[in-house]
Design a protein around this motif. Structure first.
Motif, short mmCIF file in Angstrom:
data_model
loop_
_atom_site.label_atom_id
_atom_site.label_comp_id
_atom_site.label_asym_id
_atom_site.label_seq_id
_atom_site.Cartn_x
_atom_site.Cartn_y
_atom_site.Cartn_z
N TYR A 153 0.84 -0.79 -0.24
CA TYR A 153 -0.08 0.08 0.66
C TYR A 153 0.74 1.53 0.25
CZ TYR A 153 -3.56 -3.25 1.32
OH TYR A 153 -5.03 -4.31 0.53
N GLU A 154 0.34 2.59 -0.59
CA GLU A 154 1.54 3.53 -1.44
C GLU A 154 1.51 3.70 -2.19
OE1 GLU A 154 5.02 1.44 -4.04
OE2 GLU A 154 5.17 1.49 -1.63
N ASP A 155 0.85 5.27 -2.49
CA ASP A 155 1.09 6.54 -3.38
C ASP A 155 1.87 5.86 -4.39
OD1 ASP A 155 -1.25 8.00 -1.71
OD2 ASP A 155 0.09 8.33 -0.63
N VAL A 156 0.57 5.32 -5.66
CA VAL A 156 1.50 5.08 -6.65
C VAL A 156 1.02 5.95 -7.81
CG1 VAL A 156 3.06 3.26 -5.74
CG2 VAL A 156 0.52 2.63 -6.70
N SER A 157 -0.33 4.88 -8.47
CA SER A 157 -0.92 5.28 -9.87
C SER A 157 -2.19 5.98 -10.27
CB SER A 157 -1.04 3.68 -10.57
OG SER A 157 -2.10 3.08 -10.11
N LEU A 189 -9.21 18.33 2.09
CA LEU A 189 -8.19 18.57 2.07
C LEU A 189 -6.85 18.00 3.09
CD1 LEU A 189 -9.01 22.24 0.96
CD2 LEU A 189 -8.34 20.46 -0.77
N SER A 190 -7.92 17.70 4.67
CA SER A 190 -6.96 17.40 5.58
C SER A 190 -6.02 15.94 5.02
CB SER A 190 -7.88 17.39 6.88
OG SER A 190 -8.26 19.03 7.18
N LEU A 191 -6.59 15.28 4.79
CA LEU A 191 -6.33 13.47 4.44
C LEU A 191 -4.80 14.14 3.43
CD1 LEU A 191 -9.50 11.76 3.54
CD2 LEU A 191 -7.47 10.62 5.67
N CYS A 192 -5.43 15.06 2.07
CA CYS A 192 -4.90 15.64 1.12
C CYS A 192 -2.96 15.55 1.89
CB CYS A 192 -4.73 16.25 0.21
SG CYS A 192 -4.12 16.88 -0.94
N ALA A 193 -3.52 16.91 2.49
CA ALA A 193 -1.81 17.10 3.50
C ALA A 193 -1.08 16.21 4.41
CB ALA A 193 -2.67 18.32 4.73
N ALA A 194 -1.58 15.17 4.81
CA ALA A 194 -1.65 14.26 5.62
C ALA A 194 -0.42 13.66 4.35
CB ALA A 194 -2.45 13.34 6.56
N ASP A 195 -1.41 13.07 3.68
CA ASP A 195 -0.67 11.98 2.30
C ASP A 195 0.84 12.92 2.13
OD1 ASP A 195 -1.85 10.13 2.40
OD2 ASP A 195 -3.14 11.04 0.97
N ILE A 196 1.13 14.23 2.05
CA ILE A 196 2.05 15.03 1.62
C ILE A 196 2.69 15.05 2.57
CG2 ILE A 196 2.45 16.92 0.32
CD1 ILE A 196 0.33 17.50 -0.71
N ARG A 197 2.63 15.24 3.85
CA ARG A 197 3.61 15.39 5.02
C ARG A 197 4.15 13.76 4.55
NH1 ARG A 197 2.38 20.24 7.89
NH2 ARG A 197 0.15 21.19 7.78
N SER A 198 3.35 12.62 4.71
CA SER A 198 3.67 11.54 4.65
C SER A 198 4.90 11.20 4.04
CB SER A 198 2.68 10.23 4.73
OG SER A 198 3.00 9.27 5.14
N ARG A 247 -3.58 10.15 -5.57
CA ARG A 247 -4.81 9.88 -4.37
C ARG A 247 -4.67 11.21 -4.25
NH1 ARG A 247 -6.65 7.49 0.15
NH2 ARG A 247 -5.86 8.60 1.92
N GLY A 248 -3.93 11.99 -4.39
CA GLY A 248 -3.33 13.38 -4.15
C GLY A 248 -4.23 14.69 -4.75
N SER A 249 -4.09 14.13 -6.03
CA SER A 249 -4.70 14.80 -7.24
C SER A 249 -6.66 14.98 -7.16
CB SER A 249 -4.71 14.71 -8.36
OG SER A 249 -5.15 15.04 -9.46
N PHE A 250 -6.93 13.43 -6.87
CA PHE A 250 -7.95 12.43 -6.75
C PHE A 250 -8.45 13.42 -4.94
CE2 PHE A 250 -10.34 9.74 -3.65
CZ PHE A 250 -11.09 9.41 -4.40
N LEU A 251 -7.56 13.86 -3.99
CA LEU A 251 -8.65 14.20 -3.14
C LEU A 251 -8.93 15.74 -3.55
CD1 LEU A 251 -6.52 12.91 0.03
CD2 LEU A 251 -8.98 12.48 -0.48
N VAL A 252 -8.34 16.57 -4.49
CA VAL A 252 -8.21 17.71 -4.28
C VAL A 252 -9.36 18.06 -5.06
CG1 VAL A 252 -7.39 20.15 -5.36
CG2 VAL A 252 -5.47 18.26 -3.77
N GLN A 253 -9.30 17.03 -6.14
CA GLN A 253 -10.35 17.25 -7.14
C GLN A 253 -11.52 17.29 -6.91
OE1 GLN A 253 -12.08 13.78 -9.07
NE2 GLN A 253 -11.88 14.39 -10.69
N GLN A 254 -11.63 15.97 -5.32
CA GLN A 254 -13.27 16.16 -4.92
C GLN A 254 -13.42 17.26 -3.33
OE1 GLN A 254 -15.67 13.51 -5.05
NE2 GLN A 254 -13.57 12.66 -7.32
N ALA A 255 -12.68 17.89 -3.46
CA ALA A 255 -11.98 19.19 -2.67
C ALA A 255 -12.97 20.01 -3.48
CB ALA A 255 -11.17 19.77 -1.75
N MET A 256 -12.39 20.79 -4.24
CA MET A 256 -12.93 21.52 -5.77
C MET A 256 -14.48 21.21 -5.35
SD MET A 256 -9.27 22.47 -7.14
CE MET A 256 -9.92 22.99 -8.33
N ARG A 257 -15.18 19.71 -5.79
CA ARG A 257 -15.64 20.46 -6.24
C ARG A 257 -16.61 20.35 -4.83
NH1 ARG A 257 -16.55 14.15 -9.38
NH2 ARG A 257 -14.96 14.54 -10.75
#
Length: 365
Positions: A148-152, A179-188, A155-165
């Motif tokens: 399990y990891e960010d690969v294909s 966006l909070s989930l996205c920020a946590a992912d980027i920090r990781s 995920r970040g773009s997906f979360l931002v897309q949902q947040a913007m909608r």
């Protein structure tokens, strides 16, 4: 909130940054070839998998876990009684009749089970890396571990897309959660691979968007906290990336706006002036980039406006005039372009500011 996803490094209207590499969170990987096409494994194994529900970052598609009002993934899922249609609670609460079937809404009940499905889907989206068989004639066995990891699936773009909608539909808590989930992912990711301009720029942008959410909700204190964290983070990065410096200056201006509306003019001026200095420095090295000159003019106007409200009319007049001189020196090829419209709009505002002062002086005399 910015309309451009921070995971897509789109160039500003007249910048030349469009050829940048995609972010680390959009890493491609090898997928297990289908048993029917093993002979073509070497050619097709690098194809990126698609979300089976259609929730990928490149297309606008509604899936079975979408709210039909905000068109984002369900958040705080609620069921209409008696028709049983489901929506985000914040979305359906605005209606007396079901937005789908038109039936009278007798009451709204939480749907914890469906929300649990949505939450598990989000947690796993874009994280599964499939194993690849090393032998062309050997099928991947079920016993192989799943990484399990960010690969294909970006995920970040997906979360931002949902947040913007959600944000556009005023479902602000949903946007903030994604966006909070996205920020946590980027920090990781930063902890794993270290500071990179791409990831740092993404985090700064996402923190700024979180600030926008809090400001729209009415939580000015949290908004300032997010904007300040964005500023603190981006200030440590090299200033040769126009996207980073633009995000930095915008966050500084937004803090200034919040201080301005709160009546703290001195603090507002301090943040506006910091933004102005960032933009001046960028313009020195990019004097041929029209958008940078426009940004400086806007910052000059903000500082001058505060100076006028504080009572320093000379500084205000000098600031407005400097901004006017900058904009009048610009020559754009197309009068119908977005940049030209923006230039004329800002120029009109600045001239009105000086005209208003002249009129007030004449009336006093």
């Amino acid at each position: 909130m910015t309309p451009v996803c921070p995971f897509v490094k789109a160039a500003r209207p007249d910048d030349n940054n469009g050829s940048k590499k995609p972010g680390e969170m959009s890493i491609k990987h090898q997928v297990e070839p289908d048993s029917k096409v093993k002979k073509e494994a070497n050619d097709s194994a690098s194809a990126s998998p698609k979300c089976p529900f259609g929730y990928d970052s490149q297309t606008f598609k509604l899936g079975p876990l979408s709210c039909m009002v905000c068109q984002a993934l369900l958040f705080d899922t609620s069921k209409c009684v008696p028709c049983s249609h489901v929506f985000c609670k914040a979305c359906v609460s605005r209606f007396k009749d079901c937005p789908l079937c038109g039936a009278d809404i007798v009451k709204i009940e939480p749907d914890a089970n469906l929300q649990g499905v949505v939450d598990r889907f989000i947690e796993g989206h874009g994280r599964i890396k499939r194993s690849v068989s090393s032998d062309k004639g050997e099928e991947a066995t079920e016993s192989k571990s799943v990484i399990y990891e960010d690969v294909s699936l970006e995920r970040g773009s997906f979360l931002v897309q949902q947040a913007m909608r959600a944000f556009r539909a005023q479902n602000l808590e949903s946007a903030k959660s994604r966006l909070s989930l996205c920020a946590a992912d980027i920090r990781s990711q930063l902890e794993k691979v270290g500071n990179s301009s791409e990831l740092c720029s993404q985090l700064g942008a996402v923190l700024g968007m979180l600030g926008d959410c809090c400001r729209a909700i009415g939580d000015a204190s949290s908004a300032v906290t997010y904007f300040e964290e964005s500023v603190e983070f981006l200030s440590k990065l090299p200033k040769d990336d126009l996207e980073i410096t633009h995000t930095l200056s915008v966050s500084l201006n937004k803090i200034g706006d919040l201080k301005y509306y709160d009546g703290d003019l001195r603090a507002a001026r301090s943040y506006y002036f910091q933004s102005l200095n960032v933009r001046r420095d960028v313009m020195k090295h990019n004097s041929n980039v029209t958008s940078q000159v426009l940004d400086v003019a806007v910052s000059l106007a903000k500082v001058a406006d505060v100076d006028r409200n504080i009572g320093d009319e000379k500084l205000a007049t000098d600031g407005f005039q400097e901004a006017i001189d900058l904009l009048e020196s610009l020559s754009l090829e197309s009068e119908g372009s977005g940049l030209e419209q923006r230039r004329l709009s800002v120029l009109d505002f600045l001239r009105n500011q000086l005209a208003d002062k002249t009129e007030q002086t004449e009336q006093t005399v």
